[in-house]
Design a protein around this motif. Structure first.
Motif, short mmCIF file in Angstrom:
data_model
loop_
_atom_site.label_atom_id
_atom_site.label_comp_id
_atom_site.label_asym_id
_atom_site.label_seq_id
_atom_site.Cartn_x
_atom_site.Cartn_y
_atom_site.Cartn_z
N GLY A 35 0.81 -1.21 0.00
CA GLY A 35 0.00 0.00 0.00
C GLY A 35 0.84 1.25 0.00
N TRP A 36 0.14 2.35 -0.10
CA TRP A 36 0.74 3.68 -0.04
C TRP A 36 0.20 4.40 1.20
CZ3 TRP A 36 4.57 5.50 -3.13
CH2 TRP A 36 4.81 4.81 -4.32
N TYR A 37 1.10 4.98 1.93
CA TYR A 37 0.75 5.82 3.07
C TYR A 37 1.30 7.21 2.82
CZ TYR A 37 -0.47 1.66 5.81
OH TYR A 37 -1.06 0.51 6.27
N ARG A 38 0.80 8.17 3.58
CA ARG A 38 1.36 9.51 3.47
C ARG A 38 1.40 10.18 4.83
NH1 ARG A 38 -3.51 12.50 0.02
NH2 ARG A 38 -5.07 12.58 1.72
N VAL A 39 2.32 11.11 4.96
CA VAL A 39 2.45 11.90 6.18
C VAL A 39 2.36 13.38 5.77
CG1 VAL A 39 3.85 12.46 8.19
CG2 VAL A 39 3.94 10.16 7.23
N PRO A 40 1.19 13.99 5.94
CA PRO A 40 1.05 15.42 5.63
C PRO A 40 1.82 16.25 6.66
CG PRO A 40 -1.08 14.30 5.69
CD PRO A 40 -0.09 13.38 6.31
N PRO A 41 2.17 17.47 6.32
CA PRO A 41 2.92 18.31 7.27
C PRO A 41 2.18 18.47 8.58
CG PRO A 41 2.84 19.32 5.09
CD PRO A 41 1.95 18.14 5.04
N LYS A 43 1.01 16.28 10.55
CA LYS A 43 -0.07 15.32 10.83
C LYS A 43 0.47 13.90 10.95
CE LYS A 43 -3.68 18.02 8.55
NZ LYS A 43 -4.79 18.00 7.54
N GLN A 44 -0.45 13.01 11.31
CA GLN A 44 -0.08 11.61 11.48
C GLN A 44 -0.07 10.89 10.13
OE1 GLN A 44 0.55 10.16 14.42
NE2 GLN A 44 -0.62 11.19 16.03
N ARG A 45 0.62 9.79 10.11
CA ARG A 45 0.64 8.95 8.92
C ARG A 45 -0.76 8.36 8.68
NH1 ARG A 45 4.67 4.30 9.61
NH2 ARG A 45 2.97 3.43 10.86
N ALA A 91 2.19 15.90 0.97
CA ALA A 91 2.67 14.98 1.99
C ALA A 91 3.91 14.26 1.47
CB ALA A 91 1.60 13.94 2.33
N VAL A 92 4.55 13.56 2.37
CA VAL A 92 5.56 12.58 1.96
C VAL A 92 4.83 11.25 1.83
CG1 VAL A 92 7.71 11.41 2.52
CG2 VAL A 92 7.39 13.81 3.18
#
Length: 115
Positions: A35-41, A43-45, A91-92
Motif C-alpha cells: 500500500g501507499w501511506y502519506r504523512v502530511p505536514p 499530521k499523522q501517517r 505529503a511525503v
C-alpha cells in the motif's frame, strides 16, 4: 533483503496529476499486502490506498475517485496514479509492504500541490 524504492513525487499545481512508483527488490507476490501511506505536514501517517494478494483494494475516503493503486507483477512495481490533486494531498508518500515477518517501508517521496 527487501527494499522498496519510491519515485515520481514532485511539485504540481492543484488539479494536476502525478504517478508514484514503488519498485520492490523481490517479487511482489512475496507480500501479503502492499500500500501507499502519506504523512502530511504536521499530521499523522495515514493509509492512502492498499491491496491484498487476495485482491481486496481499499482507499482513504479523501482520495476515492481520484487515486488508483495498481501493480505490475512482471516489474515488481506498485503504482499510485493521482489525479485532481489538491493542496491537502501535500505529503511525503511512502510505499509499504507486509509479510508474515513484518513490514517494510520505502524512503518516501515528497508530493507538493500548489494552489
Amino acid at each position: 533483503q527487501v527494499q522498496l524504492v519510491e519515485s515520481g513525487g514532485g511539485l504540481v499545481q492543484a488539479g494536476g496529476s502525478l504517478r508514484l512508483s514503488c519498485a520492490a527488490s523481490v517479487s511482489i507476490f512475496t507480500f501479503n499486502a502492499m500500500g501507499w501511506y502519506r504523512v502530511p505536514p504536521g499530521k499523522q501517517r495515514e493509509l492512502v490506498a492498499g491491496f491484498t494478494t487476495g485482491g481486496i483494494t481499499n482507499y482513504a475516503d479523501s482520495v476515492k475517485g481520484r487515486f488508483t493503486i495498481s501493480r505490475d507483477s512482471a516489474e515488481n512495481t506498485v503504482y499510485l496514479q493521482m489525479t485532481s490533486l489538491k493542496p491537502e494531498d501535500t505529503a511525503v508518500y511512502y510505499c509499504n509492504a507486509e509479510t508474515l515477518r513484518g513490514y517494510y517501508w520505502g524512503q518516501g517521496t515528497q508530493v507538493t500541490i500548489s494552489s
